[in-house]
Enzyme design. Structure first.
Site, PDB file in Angstrom:
ATOM      1  N   ASN A 195       0.832  -1.206   0.000  1.00 42.55           N
ATOM      2  CA  ASN A 195       0.000   0.000   0.000  1.00 42.55           C
ATOM      3  C   ASN A 195       0.867   1.257   0.000  1.00 42.55           C
ATOM      4  O   ASN A 195       0.639   2.196  -0.757  1.00 42.55           O
ATOM      5  CB  ASN A 195      -0.905   0.031   1.239  1.00 42.55           C
ATOM      6  CG  ASN A 195      -2.124  -0.852   1.122  1.00 42.55           C
ATOM      7  OD1 ASN A 195      -2.406  -1.406   0.070  1.00 42.55           O
ATOM      8  ND2 ASN A 195      -2.850  -0.991   2.215  1.00 42.55           N
ATOM      9  N   ARG A 237     -11.515  -3.527 -13.834  1.00 48.43           N
ATOM     10  CA  ARG A 237     -10.456  -4.470 -13.462  1.00 48.43           C
ATOM     11  C   ARG A 237     -11.042  -5.880 -13.519  1.00 48.43           C
ATOM     12  O   ARG A 237     -12.016  -6.176 -12.824  1.00 48.43           O
ATOM     13  CB  ARG A 237      -9.930  -4.210 -12.039  1.00 48.43           C
ATOM     14  CG  ARG A 237      -9.370  -2.809 -11.820  1.00 48.43           C
ATOM     15  CD  ARG A 237      -8.761  -2.676 -10.423  1.00 48.43           C
ATOM     16  NE  ARG A 237      -8.526  -1.290 -10.060  1.00 48.43           N
ATOM     17  CZ  ARG A 237      -7.449  -0.591 -10.403  1.00 48.43           C
ATOM     18  NH1 ARG A 237      -6.516  -1.153 -11.138  1.00 48.43           N
ATOM     19  NH2 ARG A 237      -7.307   0.669 -10.021  1.00 48.43           N
ATOM     20  N   ARG A 296      -5.416   2.148 -13.248  1.00 49.24           N
ATOM     21  CA  ARG A 296      -4.009   2.195 -12.863  1.00 49.24           C
ATOM     22  C   ARG A 296      -3.476   0.849 -12.381  1.00 49.24           C
ATOM     23  O   ARG A 296      -4.072   0.196 -11.532  1.00 49.24           O
ATOM     24  CB  ARG A 296      -3.785   3.257 -11.779  1.00 49.24           C
ATOM     25  CG  ARG A 296      -2.319   3.705 -11.673  1.00 49.24           C
ATOM     26  CD  ARG A 296      -2.127   4.647 -10.520  1.00 49.24           C
ATOM     27  NE  ARG A 296      -2.913   5.862 -10.615  1.00 49.24           N
ATOM     28  CZ  ARG A 296      -2.515   6.974 -11.235  1.00 49.24           C
ATOM     29  NH1 ARG A 296      -1.351   7.005 -11.844  1.00 49.24           N
ATOM     30  NH2 ARG A 296      -3.287   8.039 -11.230  1.00 49.24           N
ATOM     31  N   HIS A 346     -15.664   4.296 -14.667  1.00 45.75           N
ATOM     32  CA  HIS A 346     -15.461   3.513 -13.447  1.00 45.75           C
ATOM     33  C   HIS A 346     -16.736   2.797 -13.006  1.00 45.75           C
ATOM     34  O   HIS A 346     -16.736   2.028 -12.052  1.00 45.75           O
ATOM     35  CB  HIS A 346     -14.961   4.459 -12.329  1.00 45.75           C
ATOM     36  CG  HIS A 346     -14.562   3.783 -11.070  1.00 45.75           C
ATOM     37  ND1 HIS A 346     -15.317   3.839  -9.917  1.00 45.75           N
ATOM     38  CD2 HIS A 346     -13.482   3.025 -10.759  1.00 45.75           C
ATOM     39  CE1 HIS A 346     -14.710   3.160  -8.952  1.00 45.75           C
ATOM     40  NE2 HIS A 346     -13.602   2.656  -9.434  1.00 45.75           N
ATOM     41  N   ARG A 379     -14.002   3.411   5.071  1.00 42.87           N
ATOM     42  CA  ARG A 379     -12.865   2.522   5.305  1.00 42.87           C
ATOM     43  C   ARG A 379     -11.516   3.242   5.224  1.00 42.87           C
ATOM     44  O   ARG A 379     -10.624   3.011   6.004  1.00 42.87           O
ATOM     45  CB  ARG A 379     -12.908   1.374   4.300  1.00 42.87           C
ATOM     46  CG  ARG A 379     -11.813   0.333   4.489  1.00 42.87           C
ATOM     47  CD  ARG A 379     -10.787   0.380   3.374  1.00 42.87           C
ATOM     48  NE  ARG A 379     -11.417   0.161   2.083  1.00 42.87           N
ATOM     49  CZ  ARG A 379     -10.824   0.470   0.932  1.00 42.87           C
ATOM     50  NH1 ARG A 379      -9.628   1.014   0.913  1.00 42.87           N
ATOM     51  NH2 ARG A 379     -11.446   0.256  -0.212  1.00 42.87           N
ATOM     52  N   HIS A 409     -15.504  -2.531   0.523  1.00 42.43           N
ATOM     53  CA  HIS A 409     -15.449  -1.869  -0.780  1.00 42.43           C
ATOM     54  C   HIS A 409     -16.816  -1.405  -1.281  1.00 42.43           C
ATOM     55  O   HIS A 409     -16.898  -0.605  -2.210  1.00 42.43           O
ATOM     56  CB  HIS A 409     -14.818  -2.831  -1.799  1.00 42.43           C
ATOM     57  CG  HIS A 409     -14.410  -2.204  -3.079  1.00 42.43           C
ATOM     58  ND1 HIS A 409     -15.142  -2.342  -4.252  1.00 42.43           N
ATOM     59  CD2 HIS A 409     -13.342  -1.432  -3.387  1.00 42.43           C
ATOM     60  CE1 HIS A 409     -14.527  -1.684  -5.224  1.00 42.43           C
ATOM     61  NE2 HIS A 409     -13.433  -1.121  -4.740  1.00 42.43           N
TER      62      HIS A 409
END
Length: 678
Positions: free
Chosen positions: A45, A371, A401, A431, A560, A588
């Site tokens: 991270n 993704r 990314r 997105h 989060r 998420h």
């Protein structure tokens, strides 16, 4: 007190989130093998944070413009200084946790040792191993004015060696420490005891420079800026996929933003390294743990024989709302379905796509991909549909990314199968998580629409908490059709009826819904908002939340990660409560709820961030079914009341553990237990 006192810097808030990840590595209630994973996640991270966020700040600090954080008004330079200071504090905490983890591994008959803990006999055996199995693969180099500076690969390990020749002239040697050899090298005399390959290389590095004296040495790792945009590599003669391939090649060569050292070296040598690699001396960070904790995954493999050192095995359950033996389309036409990952399986959605690929009434399948998994069953189903003569439109975002290469390869495969491919829009990343299946029966059109909070990715659906709404609602289908029609002509929809779509209508609708609760509060009625997000940075939304709090609206938020709004400040945010849950699964899902009784509930792909509201195509979907509303609010309330993995953000800007239940509540385990019982 000005409103600005209610805000926290985005970068420092993110570092707080990553510290909560590190806290799980230090949490004695977490099984040992999982603590190793959290330690590695903390490091990766932080690497990405430096590559992207610090990379951006470094470029801003070097420009002539005085760019400041829109919330705290910190300059780029001030933010970098604060980040470096906080990183050094966190390194000390990481080292203490790493030391504890090594002690616990020793109890499991696994040790990572350095040469201070190795006997002379073992040293001789390791030297023989070095000579035979490692040295032949090494390419030592000298930094010299006569030679170009060697290119150091991003995040790879190197030995930096301070050398002197017979005349006393100082030199710096560089030795790559990554290669075909294994990272964990077991001592032949003590099974289960390991030396890291880079430590072995560093110990015998003098053998690689026989005409020099070694004055000092350290393992070194460079982190390079990865914040490069399409416009930086634009070439009108290339198509967009070629441009993205070029961008990926450019990224690996970008300037360093951090240099990590495993040992202290003298200041002059540090300055020389900084000069050679074009990095400020202040960006050199001393790290007491190994610079790359990736070897923890190998140790986890060695611990597999001890299941108590891992989380209890959980597998996504079949949805109780569906019968997998029957047609998914037929069931959705009767009622809306909500899948809650990872507690429930993604398989019904995959079956839906496979069914659509074979259904003679299906005319088209349209989907946005951001993704996807390496070996994607979802992509397989789309390929099958195209080969079966269906119109398949895939909006695949090549600018996701660090997933660009995978998306480029997927786009080629889909294109080869006959799918219509769009690469997103020039000004906006796509997105949204939106899939539209259009059917024609007796000249009548019908839709099956899926809207999600997470990616179409089988792997992450078992690791991230996400929601997937599947509906046959006609108006939602018409809105989804509007979205795809707009994207096909490189536009975004100006107006929709049911779906909220960024960049044109999402933020306006959120503010309008909050205004409705403010109006209720001013009438003395119960007013409430609940939000579950990954991040909160949008100034217009935060200003509206402050206004709502001051009007008496009660606001509960599960955030989060980044939270730039400080709750609990008297007269400003005292009616706002913020909780962050960091646990086994990555939280998420995004939920927006307005009102206490019979709330307006949405699930969404969008966080409350500026980029999501104004620079991306995002979709939020209303949930009409009372059963599904109750399910979503139950998820929210369970997570909000988590006092085992949940920490509350206080008015001082810090996160604290809390005790609010008679027995500590772990929301993720509770939700999985419920899925098993359903």
């Amino acid at each position: 007190m000005p409103d600005s006192a209610c805000y926290k810097n985005r970068e420092l808030s993110w570092l707080q989130f990553n510290e909560r990840v590190l806290d799980e590595a230090g949490n004695k209630k977490v099984p040992l093998a999982e603590r190793l994973t959290f330690a590695h996640i903390y490091q990766t991270n932080l690497d990405e944070f430096y590559m992207v966020r610090v990379g951006t700040l470094v470029m801003q600090s070097e420009s002539e413009e005085d760019e400041r954080d829109s919330k705290t008004h910190m300059t780029s330079k001030e933010q970098i200084e604060s980040i470096l200071k906080e990183t050094k504090r966190l390194e000390k905490k990481k080292y203490a946790i790493y030391t504890e983890l090594l002690a616990m591994l020793k109890e499991c008959n696994i040790e990572i040792v350095n040469f201070k803990l190795v006997t002379e006999e073992e040293t001789a055996a390791l030297e023989e191993y070095f000579d035979e199995h490692i040295a032949p693969f090494l390419s030592p180099m000298l930094l010299s004015k006569q030679q170009p500076v060697p290119f150091l690969t991003n995040q790879q390990l190197y030995s930096a060696v301070l050398l002197s020749n017979k005349k006393g002239k100082a030199k710096i040697g560089i030795v790559p420490c990554s290669g075909v050899f294994k990272r964990l090298i077991e001592l032949p005399t003590r099974p289960g005891v390991f030396v890291l390959a880079e430590e072995l290389i560093l110990h015998f590095v003098a053998k690689l420079f026989p005409k020099y004296t070694v004055r000092g040495k350290s393992i070194m790792r460079i982190t390079r800026n990865a914040d490069i945009e399409v416009g930086d590599v634009y070439d009108e003669e290339l198509d967009f996929r070629n441009i993205m391939e070029h961008l990926i090649k450019q990224r690996i060569k970008m300037a360093p933003v951090r240099l990590e050292l495993s040992r202290e070296i003298d200041q002059e040598a540090q300055k020389e390294l900084a000069k050679y690699f074009g990095i400020k001396n202040s960006h050199i960070v001393k790290v007491d743990t190994p610079l790359d904790l990736g070897f923890f995954s190998d140790i986890r493999t060695k611990l597999r024989a001890m299941p108590t050192l891992f989380y209890k095995k959980r597998t996504p359950r079949p949805s109780s709302m569906l019968d997998m033996r029957k047609s998914i389309i037929a069931q959705i036409e009767k009622k809306d379905i909500l899948l809650s990952y990872p507690y429930e399986s993604i398989k019904p959605f995959i079956k839906l796509l496979n069914e659509a690929a074979e259904d003679e009434n299906v005319v088209s399948i349209k989907i946005t991909l951001y993704r996807v998994a390496d070996k994607s069953e979802i992509v397989d189903a789309l390929v099958d549909a195209a080969e079966n003569g269906k119109e398949v439109v895939v909006v695949i975002e090549l600018r996701a990314r660090f997933d660009e290469e995978n998306n480029i390869e997927m786009s080629k495969r889909l294109e080869d199968a006959g799918c219509t491919i769009l690469y997103g829009l020039e000004e906006y990343k796509v997105h949204s998580k939106l899939c539209l299946i259009t059917r024609s029966i007796n000249d009548s059109v019908s839709f099956i629409t899926q809207i999600g909070t997470g990616n179409y990715n089988e792997k992450t659906s078992a690791l991230y908490t996400d929601l997937s709404l599947i509906t046959a609602d006609k108006q939602i289908g018409l809105d989804a059709d509007k979205v795809f029609k707009a994207l096909l002509i490189e536009e975004t929809p100006e107006k929709t009826t049911s779906l909220l779509v960024a960049p044109k209508t999402l933020q306006k609708s959120i503010l309008k819904n909050i205004d409705a609760q403010i109006a209720l509060a001013k009438e003395g009625k119960d007013a409430y908002c609940a939000f579950k997000l990954n991040s909160l940075t949008s100034v217009p939304i935060m200003e509206k939340l402050i206004e709502a709090s001051r009007s008496g609206v009660k606001i509960d938020m599960l955030i989060r990660g980044i939270c730039c709004l400080i709750p609990g400040i008297k007269g400003y945010t005292e009616n706002i409560t913020v909780v962050s849950v960091v646990g086994r699964f990555l939280e998420h899902s995004r939920i927006y709820a307005f009102g206490r009784e019979n709330p307006n509930v949405y699930i969404s792909s969008a966080d409350f961030m500026t980029r999501n509201m104004t620079k991306r195509v995002e979709v939020a979907a209303p949930v009409y079914s009372e059963v599904l509303k109750q399910k979503i609010m139950h998820i929210f309330e369970t997570c909000f009341n988590d006092d085992e993995k949940g920490k509350q953000l206080h008015p001082d800007g810090m996160y604290y553990s809390r005790e609010i239940n008679k027995k500590p509540l772990n929301s993720q385990e509770k939700l999985y237990d419920e899925a098993y019982k359903a």
